[in-house]
Design a protein around this motif. Structure first.
Motif, PDB file in Angstrom:
ATOM      1  N   PRO A   1      -9.942  12.444 -12.690  1.00 42.66           N
ATOM      2  CA  PRO A   1     -10.372  11.134 -12.214  1.00 42.66           C
ATOM      3  C   PRO A   1      -9.660  10.007 -12.946  1.00 42.66           C
ATOM      4  O   PRO A   1      -9.279  10.147 -14.114  1.00 42.66           O
ATOM      5  CB  PRO A   1     -11.878  11.136 -12.531  1.00 42.66           C
ATOM      6  N   VAL A   2      -9.503   8.889 -12.252  1.00 38.59           N
ATOM      7  CA  VAL A   2      -8.819   7.723 -12.798  1.00 38.59           C
ATOM      8  C   VAL A   2      -9.793   6.549 -12.797  1.00 38.59           C
ATOM      9  O   VAL A   2     -10.408   6.251 -11.769  1.00 38.59           O
ATOM     10  CB  VAL A   2      -7.565   7.368 -11.965  1.00 38.59           C
ATOM     11  N   LEU A   3      -9.931   5.900 -13.941  1.00 37.37           N
ATOM     12  CA  LEU A   3     -10.774   4.705 -14.072  1.00 37.37           C
ATOM     13  C   LEU A   3      -9.846   3.499 -14.087  1.00 37.37           C
ATOM     14  O   LEU A   3      -9.084   3.308 -15.031  1.00 37.37           O
ATOM     15  CB  LEU A   3     -11.594   4.780 -15.359  1.00 37.37           C
ATOM     16  N   LEU A   4      -9.899   2.729 -13.033  1.00 32.52           N
ATOM     17  CA  LEU A   4      -8.935   1.651 -12.819  1.00 32.52           C
ATOM     18  C   LEU A   4      -9.596   0.297 -13.077  1.00 32.52           C
ATOM     19  O   LEU A   4     -10.419  -0.164 -12.293  1.00 32.52           O
ATOM     20  CB  LEU A   4      -8.414   1.727 -11.386  1.00 32.52           C
ATOM     21  N   MET A   5      -9.227  -0.325 -14.184  1.00 32.78           N
ATOM     22  CA  MET A   5      -9.836  -1.592 -14.568  1.00 32.78           C
ATOM     23  C   MET A   5      -9.130  -2.752 -13.868  1.00 32.78           C
ATOM     24  O   MET A   5      -7.933  -2.691 -13.585  1.00 32.78           O
ATOM     25  CB  MET A   5      -9.785  -1.769 -16.075  1.00 32.78           C
ATOM     26  N   ARG A   6      -9.881  -3.801 -13.613  1.00 33.42           N
ATOM     27  CA  ARG A   6      -9.312  -4.989 -12.977  1.00 33.42           C
ATOM     28  C   ARG A   6      -8.725  -5.912 -14.028  1.00 33.42           C
ATOM     29  O   ARG A   6      -9.352  -6.176 -15.058  1.00 33.42           O
ATOM     30  CB  ARG A   6     -10.394  -5.735 -12.194  1.00 33.42           C
ATOM     31  N   GLY A   7      -7.522  -6.408 -13.793  1.00 37.13           N
ATOM     32  CA  GLY A   7      -6.937  -7.390 -14.689  1.00 37.13           C
ATOM     33  C   GLY A   7      -7.580  -8.745 -14.507  1.00 37.13           C
ATOM     34  O   GLY A   7      -8.076  -9.069 -13.415  1.00 37.13           O
ATOM     35  N   PRO A   8      -7.601  -9.586 -15.567  1.00 34.87           N
ATOM     36  CA  PRO A   8      -8.264 -10.899 -15.477  1.00 34.87           C
ATOM     37  C   PRO A   8      -7.720 -11.784 -14.355  1.00 34.87           C
ATOM     38  O   PRO A   8      -8.452 -12.607 -13.812  1.00 34.87           O
ATOM     39  CB  PRO A   8      -7.986 -11.517 -16.849  1.00 34.87           C
ATOM     40  N   ARG A   9      -6.452 -11.613 -14.007  1.00 33.77           N
ATOM     41  CA  ARG A   9      -5.842 -12.455 -12.979  1.00 33.77           C
ATOM     42  C   ARG A   9      -5.587 -11.708 -11.674  1.00 33.77           C
ATOM     43  O   ARG A   9      -4.965 -12.234 -10.757  1.00 33.77           O
ATOM     44  CB  ARG A   9      -4.533 -13.049 -13.499  1.00 33.77           C
ATOM     45  N   ALA A  10      -6.050 -10.472 -11.591  1.00 33.50           N
ATOM     46  CA  ALA A  10      -5.799  -9.660 -10.394  1.00 33.50           C
ATOM     47  C   ALA A  10      -6.786 -10.010  -9.288  1.00 33.50           C
ATOM     48  O   ALA A  10      -7.989 -10.116  -9.521  1.00 33.50           O
ATOM     49  CB  ALA A  10      -5.900  -8.176 -10.731  1.00 33.50           C
ATOM     50  N   SER A  11      -6.272 -10.178  -8.084  1.00 36.60           N
ATOM     51  CA  SER A  11      -7.142 -10.378  -6.930  1.00 36.60           C
ATOM     52  C   SER A  11      -7.737  -9.035  -6.518  1.00 36.60           C
ATOM     53  O   SER A  11      -7.301  -7.966  -6.975  1.00 36.60           O
ATOM     54  CB  SER A  11      -6.354 -10.962  -5.762  1.00 36.60           C
ATOM     55  N   LEU A  12      -8.730  -9.065  -5.627  1.00 39.30           N
ATOM     56  CA  LEU A  12      -9.290  -7.810  -5.120  1.00 39.30           C
ATOM     57  C   LEU A  12      -8.232  -7.006  -4.392  1.00 39.30           C
ATOM     58  O   LEU A  12      -8.203  -5.770  -4.479  1.00 39.30           O
ATOM     59  CB  LEU A  12     -10.476  -8.099  -4.196  1.00 39.30           C
ATOM     60  N   ASP A  13      -7.346  -7.684  -3.679  1.00 38.58           N
ATOM     61  CA  ASP A  13      -6.272  -6.976  -2.978  1.00 38.58           C
ATOM     62  C   ASP A  13      -5.327  -6.296  -3.962  1.00 38.58           C
ATOM     63  O   ASP A  13      -4.882  -5.164  -3.735  1.00 38.58           O
ATOM     64  CB  ASP A  13      -5.494  -7.938  -2.077  1.00 38.58           C
ATOM     65  N   ASP A  14      -4.987  -6.973  -5.064  1.00 32.59           N
ATOM     66  CA  ASP A  14      -4.140  -6.360  -6.088  1.00 32.59           C
ATOM     67  C   ASP A  14      -4.789  -5.082  -6.620  1.00 32.59           C
ATOM     68  O   ASP A  14      -4.131  -4.052  -6.802  1.00 32.59           O
ATOM     69  CB  ASP A  14      -3.934  -7.322  -7.263  1.00 32.59           C
ATOM     70  N   TRP A  15      -6.056  -5.183  -6.886  1.00 33.44           N
ATOM     71  CA  TRP A  15      -6.827  -4.063  -7.437  1.00 33.44           C
ATOM     72  C   TRP A  15      -6.875  -2.891  -6.462  1.00 33.44           C
ATOM     73  O   TRP A  15      -6.641  -1.738  -6.826  1.00 33.44           O
ATOM     74  CB  TRP A  15      -8.214  -4.588  -7.730  1.00 33.44           C
ATOM     75  N   LEU A  16      -7.166  -3.191  -5.210  1.00 30.68           N
ATOM     76  CA  LEU A  16      -7.249  -2.135  -4.203  1.00 30.68           C
ATOM     77  C   LEU A  16      -5.886  -1.513  -3.923  1.00 30.68           C
ATOM     78  O   LEU A  16      -5.788  -0.315  -3.668  1.00 30.68           O
ATOM     79  CB  LEU A  16      -7.856  -2.691  -2.914  1.00 30.68           C
ATOM     80  N   ARG A  17      -4.829  -2.323  -3.975  1.00 29.03           N
ATOM     81  CA  ARG A  17      -3.483  -1.751  -3.790  1.00 29.03           C
ATOM     82  C   ARG A  17      -3.128  -0.804  -4.931  1.00 29.03           C
ATOM     83  O   ARG A  17      -2.474   0.223  -4.719  1.00 29.03           O
ATOM     84  CB  ARG A  17      -2.442  -2.863  -3.664  1.00 29.03           C
ATOM     85  N   ALA A  18      -3.556  -1.140  -6.153  1.00 27.46           N
ATOM     86  CA  ALA A  18      -3.316  -0.236  -7.278  1.00 27.46           C
ATOM     87  C   ALA A  18      -4.052   1.090  -7.053  1.00 27.46           C
ATOM     88  O   ALA A  18      -3.500   2.170  -7.311  1.00 27.46           O
ATOM     89  CB  ALA A  18      -3.774  -0.887  -8.580  1.00 27.46           C
ATOM     90  N   ALA A  19      -5.293   1.015  -6.569  1.00 32.96           N
ATOM     91  CA  ALA A  19      -6.023   2.240  -6.253  1.00 32.96           C
ATOM     92  C   ALA A  19      -5.313   3.027  -5.154  1.00 32.96           C
ATOM     93  O   ALA A  19      -5.260   4.268  -5.187  1.00 32.96           O
ATOM     94  CB  ALA A  19      -7.450   1.897  -5.816  1.00 32.96           C
ATOM     95  N   GLU A  20      -4.762   2.328  -4.188  1.00 33.10           N
ATOM     96  CA  GLU A  20      -4.046   2.983  -3.087  1.00 33.10           C
ATOM     97  C   GLU A  20      -2.852   3.787  -3.593  1.00 33.10           C
ATOM     98  O   GLU A  20      -2.547   4.865  -3.062  1.00 33.10           O
ATOM     99  CB  GLU A  20      -3.576   1.924  -2.084  1.00 33.10           C
ATOM    100  N   PHE A  21      -2.165   3.279  -4.623  1.00 28.40           N
ATOM    101  CA  PHE A  21      -1.044   4.021  -5.201  1.00 28.40           C
ATOM    102  C   PHE A  21      -1.497   5.392  -5.690  1.00 28.40           C
ATOM    103  O   PHE A  21      -0.771   6.384  -5.550  1.00 28.40           O
ATOM    104  CB  PHE A  21      -0.435   3.230  -6.372  1.00 28.40           C
ATOM    105  N   VAL A  22      -2.684   5.453  -6.280  1.00 34.48           N
ATOM    106  CA  VAL A  22      -3.194   6.725  -6.791  1.00 34.48           C
ATOM    107  C   VAL A  22      -3.575   7.641  -5.634  1.00 34.48           C
ATOM    108  O   VAL A  22      -3.200   8.818  -5.603  1.00 34.48           O
ATOM    109  CB  VAL A  22      -4.398   6.484  -7.730  1.00 34.48           C
ATOM    110  N   LEU A  23      -4.305   7.113  -4.657  1.00 36.64           N
ATOM    111  CA  LEU A  23      -4.704   7.941  -3.516  1.00 36.64           C
ATOM    112  C   LEU A  23      -3.500   8.426  -2.726  1.00 36.64           C
ATOM    113  O   LEU A  23      -3.487   9.560  -2.236  1.00 36.64           O
ATOM    114  CB  LEU A  23      -5.653   7.165  -2.589  1.00 36.64           C
ATOM    115  N   ALA A  24      -2.513   7.573  -2.589  1.00 32.80           N
ATOM    116  CA  ALA A  24      -1.350   7.929  -1.772  1.00 32.80           C
ATOM    117  C   ALA A  24      -0.558   9.086  -2.355  1.00 32.80           C
ATOM    118  O   ALA A  24       0.256   9.694  -1.659  1.00 32.80           O
ATOM    119  CB  ALA A  24      -0.435   6.716  -1.597  1.00 32.80           C
ATOM    120  N   ARG A  25      -0.790   9.405  -3.621  1.00 34.70           N
ATOM    121  CA  ARG A  25      -0.137  10.565  -4.244  1.00 34.70           C
ATOM    122  C   ARG A  25      -1.039  11.790  -4.259  1.00 34.70           C
ATOM    123  O   ARG A  25      -0.675  12.829  -4.808  1.00 34.70           O
ATOM    124  CB  ARG A  25       0.295  10.216  -5.661  1.00 34.70           C
TER     125      ARG A  25
END
Length: 345
Positions: free
Chosen positions: A211-235
């Motif tokens: 499992p991967v615990l993906l923290m949100r950066g202070p300046r990251a939008s929700l879209d940025d955060w979800l796209r980062a999660a997508e990188f993990v799922l896409a693999r």
């Protein structure tokens, strides 16, 4: 772009579709199986990708916002993620499900420092009911002069803490070259919010069965955060947990992100009340607020001997281990109360 294949498509046929879709040198394509469904991920210039006229192809899924797999309405992202190693895995230590009926929580020091103190802390938080120990090996610090964590040198110590306390461990990883080694020891791999743009790291995490615990950066939008999660799922790794904390300028606890994510994804969401407030005295109210907003869990900083920590700033975050069970019990009551008062729209 995603190409969804028909259920039951054999691996050979999926590889064939991927080879045809990624035949151009400016396109890369690979098959991935998630939630019982088979996709071909197409990366690059979509106008150059070839969607073959194959009976295996079910549909072409456009991805204009970069996060199709994690979106709730598409039924791919899991609602629960288990952190712990089941029987038969060769490294059995029971944990808990993030996103289940009960509030999941982990506690421990921000960074693994003294192995002796870490074992004592692990035993203390386990006695309070913790589902996992947090103990970072690699820290993305704000200053180059702050303790960056033990890194790969601390793997043996982390493994010893896990064995001695018989509790799942969560630790950070920053370098894609270290992911495989860290995954051999840890039960969950944490990504700091300042690493959301580290695409090679995210892709490597997607290839690991942890499992991967993906923290949100202070300046990251929700879209940025979800796209980062997508990188993990896409693999191929759907076991992603999102961790909210501080956001905005100046950073403030981002409780609203919990509710906003609920409308967009089924991925479990936990909250870090320690980093988001910067003070042990604010951990309890922040935790209660996060629980009321519907968080699936909490990631709390705690240590039996905070006065011995290398970095005084970390010590200021440490919530007393002996008070953790009472805090979590209060948070569960707050979450239940908020749910009973929820208004349907």
């Amino acid at each position: 772009m995603l190409i969804e294949l028909r259920p039951g498509t054999p691996a050979e046929a999926a590889e064939e579709v991927a080879a045809l879709a990624g035949a151009h040198e400016d396109v890369t394509a690979w098959p991935v199986s998630l939630a019982g469904r088979v996709f071909v991920v197409v990366s690059g210039d979509e106008s150059l990708a070839r969607v073959p006229a194959s009976p295996a192809v079910l549909a072409r899924r456009p991805t204009p916002d970069g996060h199709w797999l994690v979106r709730r309405e598409n039924g791919v992202a899991p609602r629960e993620v288990t952190i712990g190693s089941p029987a038969g895995s060769g490294r059995e230590i029971g944990g808990g499900a993030v996103g289940g009926a009960r509030l999941w929580w982990a506690a421990g020091p921000c960074a693994l420092e003294s192995a002796e103190d870490a074992v004592e802390t692990a035993l203390a938080v386990k006695a309070q009911g913790a589902h996992a120990l947090r103990a970072g090996l690699s820290k993305t610090r704000s200053s180059p002069y702050n303790f960056p964590g033990k890194g790969a040198r601390g793997l043996e110590a982390l493994a010893e803490v896990r064995r001695a306390a018989a509790i799942p461990v969560i630790t950070e990883v920053c370098d894609p070259r270290e992911v495989e080694a860290v995954a051999e020891v840890a039960d969950c791999l944490q990504v700091d919010g300042r690493q959301l743009d580290n695409r090679p790291l995210l892709a490597e995490l997607g290839a690991q069965p942890r499992p991967v615990l993906l923290m949100r950066g202070p300046r990251a939008s929700l879209d940025d955060w979800l796209r980062a999660a997508e990188f993990v799922l896409a693999r191929g790794n759907a076991a992603v947990v999102l961790c909210a904390g501080a956001s905005g300028t100046p950073p403030q606890p981002g409780f609203s992100a919990i509710a906003a994510l609920r409308a967009r994804t089924d991925l479990p969401v936990v909250f870090d009340p320690s980093h988001s407030t910067g003070s042990a005295s604010l951990v309890a109210p922040a935790s209660l607020a996060a629980a009321a907003y519907g968080a699936d869990g909490l990631l709390i900083e705690s240590c039996v001997k905070p006065e011995r920590m290398y970095r005084p700033g970390d010590a200021a975050h440490m919530f007393p281990p002996e008070s953790l069970a009472d805090l979590v019990s209060a948070c569960e009551r707050a979450r239940d109360s908020a749910r009973s008062l929820a208004v349907s729209r």
